[in-house]
Design an enzyme around this catalytic site. Structure first.
Site, PDB file in Angstrom:
ATOM      1  N   PHE A  42      -7.577  45.435  -0.042  1.00 59.90           N
ATOM      2  CA  PHE A  42      -8.916  45.819  -0.478  1.00 59.90           C
ATOM      3  C   PHE A  42      -9.133  47.283  -0.129  1.00 59.90           C
ATOM      4  O   PHE A  42      -9.017  47.678   1.038  1.00 59.90           O
ATOM      5  CB  PHE A  42      -9.969  44.932   0.189  1.00 59.90           C
ATOM      6  CG  PHE A  42      -9.843  43.489  -0.198  1.00 59.90           C
ATOM      7  CD1 PHE A  42     -10.468  43.004  -1.333  1.00 59.90           C
ATOM      8  CD2 PHE A  42      -9.080  42.614   0.566  1.00 59.90           C
ATOM      9  CE1 PHE A  42     -10.337  41.673  -1.704  1.00 59.90           C
ATOM     10  CE2 PHE A  42      -8.947  41.286   0.215  1.00 59.90           C
ATOM     11  CZ  PHE A  42      -9.576  40.812  -0.923  1.00 59.90           C
ATOM     12  N   VAL A  80      -7.558  45.000   4.627  1.00 57.20           N
ATOM     13  CA  VAL A  80      -8.720  45.813   4.287  1.00 57.20           C
ATOM     14  C   VAL A  80      -8.471  47.222   4.808  1.00 57.20           C
ATOM     15  O   VAL A  80      -8.181  47.396   5.996  1.00 57.20           O
ATOM     16  CB  VAL A  80      -9.999  45.228   4.925  1.00 57.20           C
ATOM     17  CG1 VAL A  80     -11.210  46.078   4.591  1.00 57.20           C
ATOM     18  CG2 VAL A  80     -10.208  43.784   4.476  1.00 57.20           C
ATOM     19  N   CYS A  81      -8.567  48.215   3.950  1.00 59.06           N
ATOM     20  CA  CYS A  81      -8.349  49.597   4.369  1.00 59.06           C
ATOM     21  C   CYS A  81      -9.368  49.968   5.443  1.00 59.06           C
ATOM     22  O   CYS A  81     -10.578  49.954   5.201  1.00 59.06           O
ATOM     23  CB  CYS A  81      -8.472  50.539   3.183  1.00 59.06           C
ATOM     24  SG  CYS A  81      -8.290  52.283   3.630  1.00 59.06           S
ATOM     25  N   VAL A  82      -8.882  50.288   6.625  1.00 57.29           N
ATOM     26  CA  VAL A  82      -9.762  50.551   7.761  1.00 57.29           C
ATOM     27  C   VAL A  82     -10.654  51.766   7.517  1.00 57.29           C
ATOM     28  O   VAL A  82     -11.850  51.729   7.829  1.00 57.29           O
ATOM     29  CB  VAL A  82      -8.966  50.676   9.080  1.00 57.29           C
ATOM     30  CG1 VAL A  82      -8.026  51.862   9.061  1.00 57.29           C
ATOM     31  CG2 VAL A  82      -9.896  50.744  10.276  1.00 57.29           C
ATOM     32  N   ALA A  85     -13.297  50.877   4.954  1.00 56.85           N
ATOM     33  CA  ALA A  85     -14.213  49.885   5.525  1.00 56.85           C
ATOM     34  C   ALA A  85     -15.211  50.539   6.470  1.00 56.85           C
ATOM     35  O   ALA A  85     -16.422  50.276   6.390  1.00 56.85           O
ATOM     36  CB  ALA A  85     -13.423  48.795   6.247  1.00 56.85           C
TER      37      ALA A  85
END
Length: 131
Positions: A42, A80-82, A85
């Site tokens: 994501f 999830v791309c930190v 996010a």
């Protein structure tokens, strides 16, 4: 041809566009066709699919929990791309503590990760599909 390994990249939010719901329907279809969904990454607005505080109306499909269920049932990794996010107010407990934030809101089953997870999926999967 069957049994291919797939990776998905989702760049659209859970609600407001068709990208995430189309990705979810595609994921279901490829699993039902005998393929293996290895991971979903994501990115950009797609990180909103991992927001634990998303509460759709009673008559709407709960896409956040649907991703979680898909991961649980089929051993799919939800990355999830930190960076994306954190820019959008989504964090896990570790990052919340590191940044002195009041709370974490990453939906269980999702993992904050870097772009390396996307690169690894691109290298190890037979197909990468972006939504």
């Amino acid at each position: 041809m069957s049994g291919l390994k797939y990776g998905l990249m989702v760049t659209g939010p859970a609600y407001g566009t068709q990208q995430a719901s189309s990705a979810y329907q595609f994921a279901q279809a490829l699993i039902n066709s005998g393929h293996h969904l290895v991971s979903v990454f994501f990115y950009r607005e797609g990180v909103l699919n991992a927001n634990q505080l998303t509460t759709p109306a009673n008559d709407e499909f709960d896409l956040v929990r649907a991703w979680q269920q898909l991961a649980n049932e089929h051993a799919v990794i939800l990355n999830v791309c930190v960076a994306a996010a954190l820019r959008r107010g989504i964090t896990d407990q570790h990052e919340a503590e590191q940044l002195n934030l009041a709370a974490a809101n990453l939906q269980p089953g999702f993992t904050l990760s870097g772009l390396g997870a996307l690169a690894e999926a691109a290298l190890t999967c037979d197909r990468m599909v972006q939504f």
